[in-house]
Design a protein around this motif. Sequence first.
Motif, mmCIF file in Angstrom:
data_model
loop_
_atom_site.group_PDB
_atom_site.id
_atom_site.type_symbol
_atom_site.label_atom_id
_atom_site.label_comp_id
_atom_site.label_asym_id
_atom_site.label_seq_id
_atom_site.Cartn_x
_atom_site.Cartn_y
_atom_site.Cartn_z
ATOM 1 N N LEU A 81 0.835 -1.207 0.000
ATOM 2 C CA LEU A 81 0.000 0.000 0.000
ATOM 3 C C LEU A 81 0.863 1.247 0.000
ATOM 4 O O LEU A 81 1.944 1.278 0.591
ATOM 5 C CB LEU A 81 -0.884 0.031 1.249
ATOM 6 C CG LEU A 81 -2.203 -0.692 1.187
ATOM 7 C CD1 LEU A 81 -2.909 -0.597 2.533
ATOM 8 C CD2 LEU A 81 -3.094 -0.140 0.110
ATOM 9 N N ASN A 82 0.368 2.284 -0.662
ATOM 10 C CA ASN A 82 1.052 3.578 -0.627
ATOM 11 C C ASN A 82 0.028 4.695 -0.602
ATOM 12 O O ASN A 82 -1.127 4.509 -0.973
ATOM 13 C CB ASN A 82 2.030 3.708 -1.800
ATOM 14 C CG ASN A 82 1.351 3.594 -3.126
ATOM 15 O OD1 ASN A 82 0.563 4.451 -3.487
ATOM 16 N ND2 ASN A 82 1.629 2.520 -3.858
ATOM 17 N N VAL A 83 0.467 5.836 -0.155
ATOM 18 C CA VAL A 83 -0.426 6.983 0.046
ATOM 19 C C VAL A 83 -1.020 7.460 -1.276
ATOM 20 O O VAL A 83 -2.199 7.808 -1.350
ATOM 21 C CB VAL A 83 0.328 8.130 0.757
ATOM 22 C CG1 VAL A 83 -0.532 9.363 0.864
ATOM 23 C CG2 VAL A 83 0.790 7.690 2.122
ATOM 24 N N VAL A 84 -0.225 7.457 -2.326
ATOM 25 C CA VAL A 84 -0.691 7.959 -3.620
ATOM 26 C C VAL A 84 -1.885 7.150 -4.122
ATOM 27 O O VAL A 84 -2.897 7.723 -4.536
ATOM 28 C CB VAL A 84 0.462 7.936 -4.653
ATOM 29 C CG1 VAL A 84 -0.036 8.329 -6.027
ATOM 30 C CG2 VAL A 84 1.577 8.859 -4.220
ATOM 31 N N ASP A 85 -1.782 5.832 -4.082
ATOM 32 C CA ASP A 85 -2.899 5.005 -4.544
ATOM 33 C C ASP A 85 -4.138 5.188 -3.671
ATOM 34 O O ASP A 85 -5.256 5.232 -4.178
ATOM 35 C CB ASP A 85 -2.503 3.524 -4.560
ATOM 36 C CG ASP A 85 -1.657 3.165 -5.768
ATOM 37 O OD1 ASP A 85 -1.746 3.884 -6.786
ATOM 38 O OD2 ASP A 85 -0.918 2.182 -5.691
ATOM 39 N N ILE A 86 -3.950 5.290 -2.369
ATOM 40 C CA ILE A 86 -5.092 5.467 -1.475
ATOM 41 C C ILE A 86 -5.802 6.788 -1.763
ATOM 42 O O ILE A 86 -7.029 6.872 -1.753
ATOM 43 C CB ILE A 86 -4.657 5.387 -0.004
ATOM 44 C CG1 ILE A 86 -4.169 3.969 0.314
ATOM 45 C CG2 ILE A 86 -5.812 5.749 0.931
ATOM 46 C CD1 ILE A 86 -3.548 3.831 1.675
ATOM 47 N N LEU A 87 -5.040 7.823 -2.066
ATOM 48 C CA LEU A 87 -5.641 9.118 -2.358
ATOM 49 C C LEU A 87 -6.264 9.183 -3.755
ATOM 50 O O LEU A 87 -7.255 9.878 -3.956
ATOM 51 C CB LEU A 87 -4.603 10.229 -2.202
ATOM 52 C CG LEU A 87 -4.135 10.495 -0.774
ATOM 53 C CD1 LEU A 87 -3.020 11.522 -0.764
ATOM 54 C CD2 LEU A 87 -5.280 10.954 0.108
ATOM 55 N N LEU A 88 -5.689 8.469 -4.717
ATOM 56 C CA LEU A 88 -6.217 8.502 -6.079
ATOM 57 C C LEU A 88 -7.549 7.774 -6.224
ATOM 58 O O LEU A 88 -8.372 8.152 -7.058
ATOM 59 C CB LEU A 88 -5.213 7.889 -7.058
ATOM 60 C CG LEU A 88 -4.028 8.747 -7.455
ATOM 61 C CD1 LEU A 88 -3.100 7.971 -8.382
ATOM 62 C CD2 LEU A 88 -4.481 10.028 -8.124
ATOM 63 N N TYR A 89 -7.742 6.739 -5.443
ATOM 64 C CA TYR A 89 -8.965 5.936 -5.548
ATOM 65 C C TYR A 89 -9.908 6.294 -4.411
ATOM 66 O O TYR A 89 -9.492 6.424 -3.266
ATOM 67 C CB TYR A 89 -8.621 4.444 -5.530
ATOM 68 C CG TYR A 89 -7.890 4.037 -6.779
ATOM 69 C CD1 TYR A 89 -8.585 3.573 -7.879
ATOM 70 C CD2 TYR A 89 -6.517 4.159 -6.879
ATOM 71 C CE1 TYR A 89 -7.934 3.230 -9.049
ATOM 72 C CE2 TYR A 89 -5.845 3.818 -8.034
ATOM 73 C CZ TYR A 89 -6.562 3.354 -9.115
ATOM 74 O OH TYR A 89 -5.908 3.018 -10.272
ATOM 75 N N GLU A 90 -11.187 6.449 -4.753
ATOM 76 C CA GLU A 90 -12.159 6.909 -3.754
ATOM 77 C C GLU A 90 -12.490 5.828 -2.726
ATOM 78 O O GLU A 90 -12.619 6.120 -1.542
ATOM 79 C CB GLU A 90 -13.427 7.387 -4.447
ATOM 80 C CG GLU A 90 -14.413 7.987 -3.485
ATOM 81 C CD GLU A 90 -15.606 8.607 -4.175
ATOM 82 O OE1 GLU A 90 -16.543 8.968 -3.450
ATOM 83 O OE2 GLU A 90 -15.614 8.725 -5.405
#
Length: 108
Positions: A81-90
């Motif tokens: 997991l990374n912050v960028v993916d968590i923020l990009l996907y709702e």
Amino acid sequence: MNKKARRKALLMTLSDKACNKKIVLLDKLEMPTIKTKDFIKIISRLPLKKTILTVLPKSDEKIAKSVKNIPYVKAIRADSLNVVDILLYEYLLCPKSALAVISKTYLK
């Protein structure tokens, strides 16, 4: 960026998703065959709109290949997991077994 700051940022984004009810937990997420249509049927039954990040406890070729052709869905392992993916996907879609991997990997 050091490990502590990266871990804290990741946990803050996960906490934000949880507070906003953007995490959907499943008992298990299994696919008998590699079929994009079958995965679309699974997510159409859930209260998910827009983009979905599917968090898997371990690599699952059937789910990864089924998701690859859907532009608004991405599959990722829980220990990657990374912050960028968590923020990009709702929305986060994860089975309960993925939570154990997340807590083992990031909570220390």
